[in-house]
Write a protein that holds these residues in place. Structure first.
Motif, PDB file in Angstrom:
ATOM      1  N   ALA A  75       0.820  -1.214   0.000  1.00 45.45           N
ATOM      2  CA  ALA A  75       0.000   0.000   0.000  1.00 45.45           C
ATOM      3  C   ALA A  75       0.853   1.262   0.000  1.00 45.45           C
ATOM      4  CB  ALA A  75      -0.941  -0.004   1.196  1.00 45.45           C
ATOM      5  N   LYS A  76       2.000   1.226   0.649  1.00 50.74           N
ATOM      6  CA  LYS A  76       2.877   2.402   0.694  1.00 50.74           C
ATOM      7  C   LYS A  76       3.460   2.726  -0.675  1.00 50.74           C
ATOM      8  CE  LYS A  76       3.999   2.000   5.539  1.00 50.74           C
ATOM      9  NZ  LYS A  76       4.968   1.598   6.533  1.00 50.74           N
ATOM     10  N   GLY A  77       3.395   1.794  -1.601  1.00 52.91           N
ATOM     11  CA  GLY A  77       3.921   2.025  -2.941  1.00 52.91           C
ATOM     12  C   GLY A  77       2.963   2.752  -3.873  1.00 52.91           C
ATOM     13  N   PHE A  78       1.754   3.048  -3.408  1.00 56.35           N
ATOM     14  CA  PHE A  78       0.750   3.695  -4.257  1.00 56.35           C
ATOM     15  C   PHE A  78       0.254   4.988  -3.631  1.00 56.35           C
ATOM     16  CE2 PHE A  78       0.394  -0.847  -5.263  1.00 56.35           C
ATOM     17  CZ  PHE A  78       0.602  -0.796  -6.630  1.00 56.35           C
ATOM     18  N   SER A  79       0.091   6.005  -4.463  1.00 55.93           N
ATOM     19  CA  SER A  79      -0.503   7.272  -4.012  1.00 55.93           C
ATOM     20  C   SER A  79      -2.013   7.062  -3.863  1.00 55.93           C
ATOM     21  CB  SER A  79      -0.233   8.369  -5.041  1.00 55.93           C
ATOM     22  OG  SER A  79      -0.964   8.103  -6.235  1.00 55.93           O
ATOM     23  N   ASP A  80      -2.682   8.061  -3.292  1.00 57.90           N
ATOM     24  CA  ASP A  80      -4.145   7.997  -3.180  1.00 57.90           C
ATOM     25  C   ASP A  80      -4.793   7.889  -4.556  1.00 57.90           C
ATOM     26  OD1 ASP A  80      -4.260   8.080  -0.393  1.00 57.90           O
ATOM     27  OD2 ASP A  80      -4.461  10.265  -0.328  1.00 57.90           O
ATOM     28  N   GLU A  81      -4.266   8.645  -5.533  1.00 60.79           N
ATOM     29  CA  GLU A  81      -4.819   8.620  -6.886  1.00 60.79           C
ATOM     30  C   GLU A  81      -4.624   7.248  -7.535  1.00 60.79           C
ATOM     31  OE1 GLU A  81      -2.609  11.010  -5.801  1.00 60.79           O
ATOM     32  OE2 GLU A  81      -4.131  12.542  -5.446  1.00 60.79           O
ATOM     33  N   GLU A  82      -3.461   6.667  -7.358  1.00 63.42           N
ATOM     34  CA  GLU A  82      -3.198   5.339  -7.924  1.00 63.42           C
ATOM     35  C   GLU A  82      -4.080   4.287  -7.262  1.00 63.42           C
ATOM     36  OE1 GLU A  82       1.495   5.768  -9.142  1.00 63.42           O
ATOM     37  OE2 GLU A  82       0.975   5.471  -7.032  1.00 63.42           O
ATOM     38  N   THR A  83      -4.240   4.393  -5.949  1.00 67.11           N
ATOM     39  CA  THR A  83      -5.092   3.450  -5.221  1.00 67.11           C
ATOM     40  C   THR A  83      -6.529   3.540  -5.713  1.00 67.11           C
ATOM     41  OG1 THR A  83      -3.679   3.555  -3.265  1.00 67.11           O
ATOM     42  CG2 THR A  83      -5.935   2.814  -2.928  1.00 67.11           C
ATOM     43  N   ARG A  84      -7.031   4.752  -5.913  1.00 71.51           N
ATOM     44  CA  ARG A  84      -8.398   4.937  -6.399  1.00 71.51           C
ATOM     45  C   ARG A  84      -8.546   4.368  -7.804  1.00 71.51           C
ATOM     46  NH1 ARG A  84     -13.570   4.965  -5.312  1.00 71.51           N
ATOM     47  NH2 ARG A  84     -13.249   6.300  -3.544  1.00 71.51           N
ATOM     48  N   ALA A  85      -7.547   4.585  -8.658  1.00 68.65           N
ATOM     49  CA  ALA A  85      -7.613   4.067 -10.026  1.00 68.65           C
ATOM     50  C   ALA A  85      -7.643   2.539 -10.019  1.00 68.65           C
ATOM     51  CB  ALA A  85      -6.426   4.578 -10.842  1.00 68.65           C
ATOM     52  N   ILE A  86      -6.847   1.934  -9.171  1.00 69.13           N
ATOM     53  CA  ILE A  86      -6.826   0.464  -9.076  1.00 69.13           C
ATOM     54  C   ILE A  86      -8.173  -0.040  -8.568  1.00 69.13           C
ATOM     55  CG2 ILE A  86      -5.835  -1.487  -7.794  1.00 69.13           C
ATOM     56  CD1 ILE A  86      -3.122   0.057  -7.940  1.00 69.13           C
ATOM     57  N   ALA A  87      -8.688   0.568  -7.515  1.00 70.88           N
ATOM     58  CA  ALA A  87      -9.977   0.140  -6.947  1.00 70.88           C
ATOM     59  C   ALA A  87     -11.094   0.280  -7.971  1.00 70.88           C
ATOM     60  CB  ALA A  87     -10.282   0.949  -5.691  1.00 70.88           C
ATOM     61  N   ASP A  88     -11.121   1.413  -8.660  1.00 70.39           N
ATOM     62  CA  ASP A  88     -12.152   1.618  -9.682  1.00 70.39           C
ATOM     63  C   ASP A  88     -12.032   0.587 -10.791  1.00 70.39           C
ATOM     64  OD1 ASP A  88     -13.212   3.797  -8.336  1.00 70.39           O
ATOM     65  OD2 ASP A  88     -12.145   5.284  -9.560  1.00 70.39           O
ATOM     66  N   TRP A  89     -10.812   0.293 -11.214  1.00 66.90           N
ATOM     67  CA  TRP A  89     -10.601  -0.696 -12.277  1.00 66.90           C
ATOM     68  C   TRP A  89     -11.063  -2.079 -11.818  1.00 66.90           C
ATOM     69  CZ3 TRP A  89      -7.624  -5.147 -12.712  1.00 66.90           C
ATOM     70  CH2 TRP A  89      -7.533  -5.676 -14.002  1.00 66.90           C
ATOM     71  N   LEU A  90     -10.717  -2.469 -10.589  1.00 63.70           N
ATOM     72  CA  LEU A  90     -11.119  -3.784 -10.082  1.00 63.70           C
ATOM     73  C   LEU A  90     -12.634  -3.932 -10.094  1.00 63.70           C
ATOM     74  CD1 LEU A  90      -8.648  -4.122  -7.075  1.00 63.70           C
ATOM     75  CD2 LEU A  90      -8.687  -5.568  -9.127  1.00 63.70           C
ATOM     76  N   VAL A  91     -13.328  -2.897  -9.664  1.00 60.58           N
ATOM     77  CA  VAL A  91     -14.790  -2.953  -9.599  1.00 60.58           C
ATOM     78  C   VAL A  91     -15.405  -2.877 -10.998  1.00 60.58           C
ATOM     79  CG1 VAL A  91     -16.835  -1.732  -8.759  1.00 60.58           C
ATOM     80  CG2 VAL A  91     -14.867  -2.074  -7.250  1.00 60.58           C
ATOM     81  N   THR A  92     -14.917  -1.958 -11.826  1.00 62.34           N
ATOM     82  CA  THR A  92     -15.477  -1.748 -13.162  1.00 62.34           C
ATOM     83  C   THR A  92     -15.309  -2.957 -14.065  1.00 62.34           C
ATOM     84  OG1 THR A  92     -15.082   0.612 -13.011  1.00 62.34           O
ATOM     85  CG2 THR A  92     -15.387  -0.276 -15.215  1.00 62.34           C
ATOM     86  N   THR A  93     -14.160  -3.591 -13.994  1.00 61.80           N
ATOM     87  CA  THR A  93     -13.890  -4.727 -14.870  1.00 61.80           C
ATOM     88  C   THR A  93     -14.373  -6.040 -14.284  1.00 61.80           C
ATOM     89  OG1 THR A  93     -11.694  -5.081 -13.924  1.00 61.80           O
ATOM     90  CG2 THR A  93     -11.846  -3.643 -15.867  1.00 61.80           C
ATOM     91  N   GLY A  94     -14.762  -6.024 -13.032  1.00 56.36           N
ATOM     92  CA  GLY A  94     -15.163  -7.269 -12.397  1.00 56.36           C
ATOM     93  C   GLY A  94     -13.977  -8.171 -12.125  1.00 56.36           C
ATOM     94  N   ALA A  95     -12.781  -7.576 -12.087  1.00 57.78           N
ATOM     95  CA  ALA A  95     -11.570  -8.372 -11.883  1.00 57.78           C
ATOM     96  C   ALA A  95     -11.565  -9.095 -10.548  1.00 57.78           C
ATOM     97  CB  ALA A  95     -10.326  -7.482 -12.003  1.00 57.78           C
ATOM     98  N   GLY A  96     -12.325  -8.572  -9.603  1.00 61.72           N
ATOM     99  CA  GLY A  96     -12.406  -9.237  -8.313  1.00 61.72           C
ATOM    100  C   GLY A  96     -13.587 -10.172  -8.202  1.00 61.72           C
ATOM    101  N   GLU A  97     -14.352 -10.311  -9.269  1.00 61.79           N
ATOM    102  CA  GLU A  97     -15.539 -11.169  -9.226  1.00 61.79           C
ATOM    103  C   GLU A  97     -15.184 -12.630  -9.452  1.00 61.79           C
ATOM    104  OE1 GLU A  97     -18.693 -10.309  -8.470  1.00 61.79           O
ATOM    105  OE2 GLU A  97     -17.908  -8.327  -8.071  1.00 61.79           O
ATOM    106  N   PRO A  98     -15.933 -13.524  -8.847  1.00 66.38           N
ATOM    107  CA  PRO A  98     -15.706 -14.946  -9.088  1.00 66.38           C
ATOM    108  C   PRO A  98     -15.925 -15.286 -10.573  1.00 66.38           C
ATOM    109  CG  PRO A  98     -17.257 -14.621  -7.287  1.00 66.38           C
ATOM    110  CD  PRO A  98     -17.013 -13.272  -7.921  1.00 66.38           C
ATOM    111  N   ALA A  99     -15.200 -16.257 -11.051  1.00 70.40           N
ATOM    112  CA  ALA A  99     -15.348 -16.693 -12.452  1.00 70.40           C
ATOM    113  C   ALA A  99     -16.746 -17.249 -12.656  1.00 70.40           C
ATOM    114  CB  ALA A  99     -14.303 -17.744 -12.779  1.00 70.40           C
ATOM    115  N   LYS A 100     -17.340 -16.945 -13.804  1.00 69.78           N
ATOM    116  CA  LYS A 100     -18.671 -17.458 -14.155  1.00 69.78           C
ATOM    117  C   LYS A 100     -18.528 -18.881 -14.704  1.00 69.78           C
ATOM    118  CE  LYS A 100     -20.677 -13.302 -13.714  1.00 69.78           C
ATOM    119  NZ  LYS A 100     -19.879 -12.647 -12.731  1.00 69.78           N
ATOM    120  N   PRO A 101     -19.402 -19.798 -14.296  1.00 68.32           N
ATOM    121  CA  PRO A 101     -19.308 -21.184 -14.799  1.00 68.32           C
ATOM    122  C   PRO A 101     -19.638 -21.288 -16.266  1.00 68.32           C
ATOM    123  CG  PRO A 101     -21.140 -20.964 -13.238  1.00 68.32           C
ATOM    124  CD  PRO A 101     -20.474 -19.619 -13.356  1.00 68.32           C
TER     125      PRO A 101
END
Length: 101
Positions: A75-101
């Motif tokens: 976490a110390k390696g990312f700025s607030d802006e970078e952290t927000r961009a990563i979080a938004d990307w994870l949610v928007t792309t569904g990268a954190g979602e379970p794989a669909k069967p």
């Protein structure tokens, strides 16, 4: 459908650029290495988390408010802006979602 209409439809579809998937911000692709959709052990999945939760957790790791073995250093390696961009990307792309069967 008339052949002329079909030809126009095909031409219009060919001229429309496909929606490209958002480009992952630096660091985002590495999250899935530990935070798998179906985690084993103590490392939680990011599936179903909203961006605000992810950002808050990263800020807590960065400040030391939330103890960790590795995430505090990551976490110390990312700025607030970078952290927000990563979080938004994870949610928007569904990268954190379970794989669909």
């Amino acid at each position: 459908m008339r052949p002329a209409h079909a030809a126009l439809l095909v031409a219009a579809m060919a001229a429309t650029p496909a929606m490209a998937a958002p480009v992952a911000p630096p660091g985002a692709l590495s999250c899935g290495g530990c935070h798998a959709p179906a985690p084993e052990g103590a490392i939680p999945s990011l599936a179903g988390r909203n961006a605000g939760e992810i950002v808050a957790d990263m800020q807590a790791f960065r400040s030391g408010a939330r103890p960790a073995t590795v995430m505090d250093r990551i976490a110390k390696g990312f700025s607030d802006e970078e952290t927000r961009a990563i979080a938004d990307w994870l949610v928007t792309t569904g990268a954190g979602e379970p794989a669909k069967p």
